[in-house]
Design an enzyme around this catalytic site. Structure first.
Site, short mmCIF file in Angstrom:
data_model
loop_
_atom_site.label_atom_id
_atom_site.label_comp_id
_atom_site.label_asym_id
_atom_site.label_seq_id
_atom_site.Cartn_x
_atom_site.Cartn_y
_atom_site.Cartn_z
N ASP A 19 0.82 -1.21 0.00
CA ASP A 19 0.00 0.00 0.00
C ASP A 19 0.85 1.27 0.00
O ASP A 19 0.62 2.19 -0.79
CB ASP A 19 -0.95 0.01 1.20
N ARG A 99 1.20 6.86 17.01
CA ARG A 99 1.00 7.83 15.92
C ARG A 99 1.62 9.20 16.18
O ARG A 99 2.20 9.79 15.26
CB ARG A 99 -0.50 7.97 15.60
N ASP A 128 -6.65 6.56 12.53
CA ASP A 128 -5.24 6.93 12.35
C ASP A 128 -5.07 8.20 11.54
O ASP A 128 -4.17 8.99 11.80
CB ASP A 128 -4.47 5.78 11.71
N SER A 182 -6.10 -7.34 8.65
CA SER A 182 -4.97 -6.41 8.61
C SER A 182 -4.35 -6.31 9.99
O SER A 182 -5.03 -6.50 11.01
CB SER A 182 -5.42 -5.02 8.14
#
Length: 408
Positions: A19, A99, A128, A182
């Site tokens: 990705d 993050r 996110d 995922s």
């Protein structure tokens, strides 16, 4: 409103996976810009050199690969654990807390490289994107943030694979089919969601779990460990002083071996929907139990109860992406002040999926055996004093009861 000019140089949060490799090429073709890649080692357990080779092959202008494990645990995980933070009472915030560190480095690298934008691979449905962007804007209000998943027309797996093939982006054989779920991973946890996990009525298959053995398959003998604390932070395991990242790594091994730290959660995302995730936080679960254990004897009741009352708000701020907000920093100052005497040692028993405090001791302890003993206390506590204490606290209750009887 005039369209914003296309960026000239973009710093991309790059994993080396399919990705983000597609995003790298898309940025080059869509904007004709230079792309700088940034790959962080946060303890996800993957070899990062392949990401460097892939970025080189795809024409990245500059490549940054950094080991941030110590900074991650020392400056983000440990401060959060001083608060005993749990989102919605259960989630140890493993993805959320990573993050702001990634965004911080993206912004710093952008400044060093003279880049005018940063980019991430978060989708338009999740939390996110919010966390990355709120952190970036808090650190540089002028930065441009590009979120390709909200912009491009590569809206299906088929279109993504077609784009990859057209642009000579290598596709691993296991990526041609849909992945069964995922995964996001770092030193604090693994997070698995999507596909086979989307129906919360179905139990997660055992193959989803990566860091923990099934509790029923864990050793039949318990393991006892001792965790030392100084001012609210773990500093040693079994008497051996270790760095923050080394401590969390070791606790992951110990907790995972005993099936500790599994969570199946349906949570409320900040963007408004509910999602189901499977989390594994073995070391964090042990650390939380031990930290609460040492607080039991070193933290005053008023301070502890106040701290517990603000914890849900603090956890929500982290979950929602407000790590670099004044309100989170204000709460952090309060929490850190409470930890000045949270120093000592906790003994924890690991067994079949559980981590339980079984002993704790400290030179800073507020526990007084003389006051609580059922034996003769040599005048440390006069039980007669309790009568006046009860009468004063009962006064308003008596007045209420008398009023209620009178007006019936």
């Amino acid at each position: 409103m005039a369209a914003q000019p296309a960026p000239k140089k973009v710093v991309l949060a790059y994993s080396g996976g399919l990705d983000t490799s597609i995003i790298l090429k898309w940025l080059q073709t869509e904007y004709g810009c230079e792309v700088v890649t940034f790959t962080a080692d946060l303890g996800q357990g993957e070899e990062l050199e392949p990401a460097r080779k892939k970025a080189e092959m795809m024409g990245a202008t500059s490549i940054h690969i950094e080991d941030l494990r110590e900074e991650f645990v020392r400056d983000f995980v440990f401060p959060m654990f001083r608060a005993n933070a749990l989102y919605e009472g259960l989630y140890l915030l493993g993805t959320s807390i990573a993050r702001p560190l990634i965004s911080k480095r993206l912004v710093e690298i952008a400044e060093a490289e003279g880049a005018d934008a940063v980019a991430h691979g978060a989708t338009g449905k999740g939390n996110d994107q919010v966390r990355f962007e709120l952190a970036a804007y808090a650190l540089n209000p002028e930065i441009k943030v590009i979120a390709p998943w909200r912009e491009w027309d590569l809206t299906s797996r088929t279109k993504l694979l077609e784009f990859a093939e057209q642009n000579q982006i290598p596709i691993a054989k296991d990526k041609r089919g849909e992945a069964p779920f995922s995964v996001d991973a770092n030193l604090l946890h693994t997070s698995s969601e999507g596909k086979v996990l989307e129906d919360p009525a179905d139990e997660a298959p055992e193959y989803v779990y990566q860091r923990t053995v099934a509790p029923e398959d864990a050793p039949n003998e318990p393991e006892i460990i001792e965790i030392g604390f100084e001012k609210g932070d773990a500093v040693s395991i079994n008497g051996e002083a270790m760095s923050p990242a080394t401590i969390l790594t070791r606790l992951n091994e110990l907790g995972g071996k005993h099936g500790v730290g599994r969570l199946d959660l349906v949570e409320n995302r900040f963007v408004g929907m509910k999602s189901r995730g499977i989390y594994e936080t073995p070391g964090g679960t042990v650390l939380l139990e031990a930290h609460r254990g040492i607080e039991q004897i070193t933290l005053d009741s008023g301070a502890g109860h106040l701290k517990d009352s603000i914890m849900p708000r603090y956890a929500e701020l982290i979950y929602n992406g407000f790590w670099f907000s004044p309100e989170r920093e204000m709460l952090q100052a309060l929490i850190d002040r409470s930890q000045e005497h949270v120093t000592g040692t906790v003994r924890v028993k690991l067994y079949k999926g559980s981590a339980r405090t079984i002993a704790r001791w400290s030179d800073h302890s507020l526990y007084s055996e003389a006051h609580v003993t059922f034996e003769e206390d040599a005048g440390a506590y006069d039980q007669v004093d309790a009568k006046g204490f009860i009468q004063l606290n009962a006064l308003r209750l008596k007045l209420l009861a008398a009023r209620d009887r009178r007006v019936k």
